[in-house]
Write an enzyme that holds these catalytic residues in place. Structure first.
Site, PDB file in Angstrom:
ATOM      1  N   ASN A  33       0.917  -1.209   0.014  1.00 19.84           N
ATOM      2  CA  ASN A  33       0.028   0.035   0.124  1.00 19.84           C
ATOM      3  C   ASN A  33       1.012   1.274   0.126  1.00 19.84           C
ATOM      4  O   ASN A  33       0.669   2.135   0.907  1.00 19.84           O
ATOM      5  CB  ASN A  33      -0.919   0.023   1.339  1.00 19.84           C
ATOM      6  N   HIS A  35       3.106   4.692  -0.787  1.00 17.31           N
ATOM      7  CA  HIS A  35       2.921   5.944  -0.970  1.00 17.31           C
ATOM      8  C   HIS A  35       4.169   6.721  -1.343  1.00 17.31           C
ATOM      9  O   HIS A  35       5.140   6.176  -1.238  1.00 17.31           O
ATOM     10  CB  HIS A  35       2.163   6.461   0.212  1.00 17.31           C
ATOM     11  N   GLY A  37       5.985   8.315   0.679  1.00 16.30           N
ATOM     12  CA  GLY A  37       6.961   8.278   1.799  1.00 16.30           C
ATOM     13  C   GLY A  37       7.818   6.905   1.334  1.00 16.30           C
ATOM     14  O   GLY A  37       9.006   6.845   1.550  1.00 16.30           O
ATOM     15  N   HIS A  38       7.098   5.663   1.165  1.00 15.75           N
ATOM     16  CA  HIS A  38       7.948   4.734   0.472  1.00 15.75           C
ATOM     17  C   HIS A  38       8.824   4.948  -0.702  1.00 15.75           C
ATOM     18  O   HIS A  38       9.970   4.236  -0.770  1.00 15.75           O
ATOM     19  CB  HIS A  38       7.018   3.482   0.230  1.00 15.75           C
ATOM     20  N   GLN A  62       3.378  -9.426  13.477  1.00  8.34           N
ATOM     21  CA  GLN A  62       3.679  -7.996  14.092  1.00  8.34           C
ATOM     22  C   GLN A  62       2.073  -7.486  14.361  1.00  8.34           C
ATOM     23  O   GLN A  62       2.311  -6.224  14.752  1.00  8.34           O
ATOM     24  CB  GLN A  62       4.432  -7.329  13.171  1.00  8.34           C
ATOM     25  N   LYS A 152      10.152   7.706  10.763  1.00 11.70           N
ATOM     26  CA  LYS A 152       8.761   7.912  11.440  1.00 11.70           C
ATOM     27  C   LYS A 152       8.516   6.620  11.921  1.00 11.70           C
ATOM     28  O   LYS A 152       7.772   7.054  13.433  1.00 11.70           O
ATOM     29  CB  LYS A 152       7.638   7.885  10.327  1.00 11.70           C
ATOM     30  N   ASP A 153       9.017   5.655  12.066  1.00 12.58           N
ATOM     31  CA  ASP A 153       8.687   4.347  13.015  1.00 12.58           C
ATOM     32  C   ASP A 153      10.014   4.494  13.704  1.00 12.58           C
ATOM     33  O   ASP A 153      10.942   3.644  13.679  1.00 12.58           O
ATOM     34  CB  ASP A 153       8.549   3.170  12.276  1.00 12.58           C
ATOM     35  N   SER A 188       1.418   7.895   5.655  1.00 13.32           N
ATOM     36  CA  SER A 188       1.304   6.463   6.216  1.00 13.32           C
ATOM     37  C   SER A 188       0.053   5.804   5.686  1.00 13.32           C
ATOM     38  O   SER A 188      -0.848   6.531   5.199  1.00 13.32           O
ATOM     39  CB  SER A 188       0.939   6.577   7.896  1.00 13.32           C
ATOM     40  N   ARG A 190      -1.891   4.179   6.928  1.00 13.42           N
ATOM     41  CA  ARG A 190      -3.228   4.088   7.592  1.00 13.42           C
ATOM     42  C   ARG A 190      -4.038   5.284   7.483  1.00 13.42           C
ATOM     43  O   ARG A 190      -5.032   5.446   8.152  1.00 13.42           O
ATOM     44  CB  ARG A 190      -2.812   3.815   9.212  1.00 13.42           C
TER      45      ARG A 190
END
Ligand code: PAF
Length: 281
Positions: A33, A35, A37-38, A62, A152-153, A188, A190
């Site tokens: 999924n 976006h 960012g990836h 996870q 971000k993570d 994200s 999400r």
């Protein structure tokens, strides 16, 4: 043109061929999924290596029992096209059986002590064990020279660095800056769960992180900065898991100057969002 494979032997053949030709291989693990960012992670990977492998695997180990594993968005065609456009050479799409040949329940699990015991680790029991477990497998499958993870993570990045060092994986970890929407919301997968009413409210997290930074820099007590941030987010409609200021190792910071990170995790309706801001106090 990007190559796509779900066969471990084919993945190994490609990567071994590149390495024999003296090429460096970078790796970008994802759950799909994808976006902007990836895609920026892929572009960063390109700058550090001759070849880029990305993986898409929605990792069951996870997700907690009440989390969004089954409804996690799966968009394989768009992911493949986007990775191709971003300059990825090979997409690794393992099945659950390839990833966990003895089954999810019987798999060897990797527990990372210390850094997993707080914040996300405390709110999502087992989450980081699942992340470390799958990333170790992905590293063994892909055998990259470098791997890129998003800031971000923040805590995930710390967990991966710890595991890589402790288990002596021959992989250099590169951290990529967080990509943001125009109003500051961290990108994200999400975010797409947010309703039209929730979407503008979600940007409050980033504004709140900035005021936490200003509060600390102004010399206000950490506890006060944290409780004001939590009240501000609750007032905007969030259910707050944490809004804290830590040192860069996620410990309680000493008083005075030094490197800090403000971290927030909060739910807006059914969507759980996390974000962080690194700064100097
Ligand atoms: O950050 C993610 O998307 C996942 O946690 C990762 C690193 C791909 C492991 O499943």
């Amino acid at each position: 043109m990007i190559d796509v494979t779900s066969e471990l032997a084919a993945l190994r053949d490609r990567v071994t061929g590149w390495k024999r030709a003296g090429q460096q291989v970078a790796f970008v693990p994802t759950m799909g999924n994808l976006h902007a960012g990836h895609f920026s992670l892929v572009e960063l990977a390109r700058r550090h290596a001759d070849r880029v492998v990305a993986s898409v695997f929605v990792n069951p180990t996870q997700f907690g029992p009440n989390e969004d594993f089954s409804r996690y968005p799966r968009t394989p065609e768009a992911d493949t096209a986007g990775l191709d456009a971003a300059g990825c050479d090979l997409l690794w799409l393992p099945s659950v059986e390839t990833m966990y040949p003895f089954g999810v329940e019987a798999t060897v699990r990797i527990g990372v002590p210390g850094v997993t015991e707080t914040l996300e680790g405390a709110h999502r029991p087992g989450h980081f064990e699942g992340v470390a477990t799958v990333v170790a497998r992905l590293f063994n499958q892909v055998q990259p020279d470098v791997a890129v993870f998003g800031r971000k993570d923040y805590q995930q990045l710390a967990v991966i660095r710890y595991m890589v060092r402790d288990l002596a994986f021959p992989v250099e970890i590169i951290a990529a800056d967080t990509r943001r929407e125009a109003d500051g919301l961290a990108m994200s997968s999400r975010n797409q769960y947010l309703s039209a009413e929730e979407r503008p409210v979600a940007a409050e997290i980033n504004r709140c992180l900035q005021s936490m930074r200003e509060g600390v820099r102004a010399g206000r007590p950490r506890e006060q900065v944290e409780s004001e941030a939590a009240s501000r987010l609750s007032g905007a409609g969030f259910a707050v898991d944490y809004a804290v200021v830590r040192d860069r190792e996620l410990g309680l910071p000493a008083t005075g100057h030094g490197p800090r990170v403000a971290l927030v995790a909060a739910r807006l309706g059914r969507t759980r969002l996390i974000d962080n801001l690194e700064f100097e106090a």
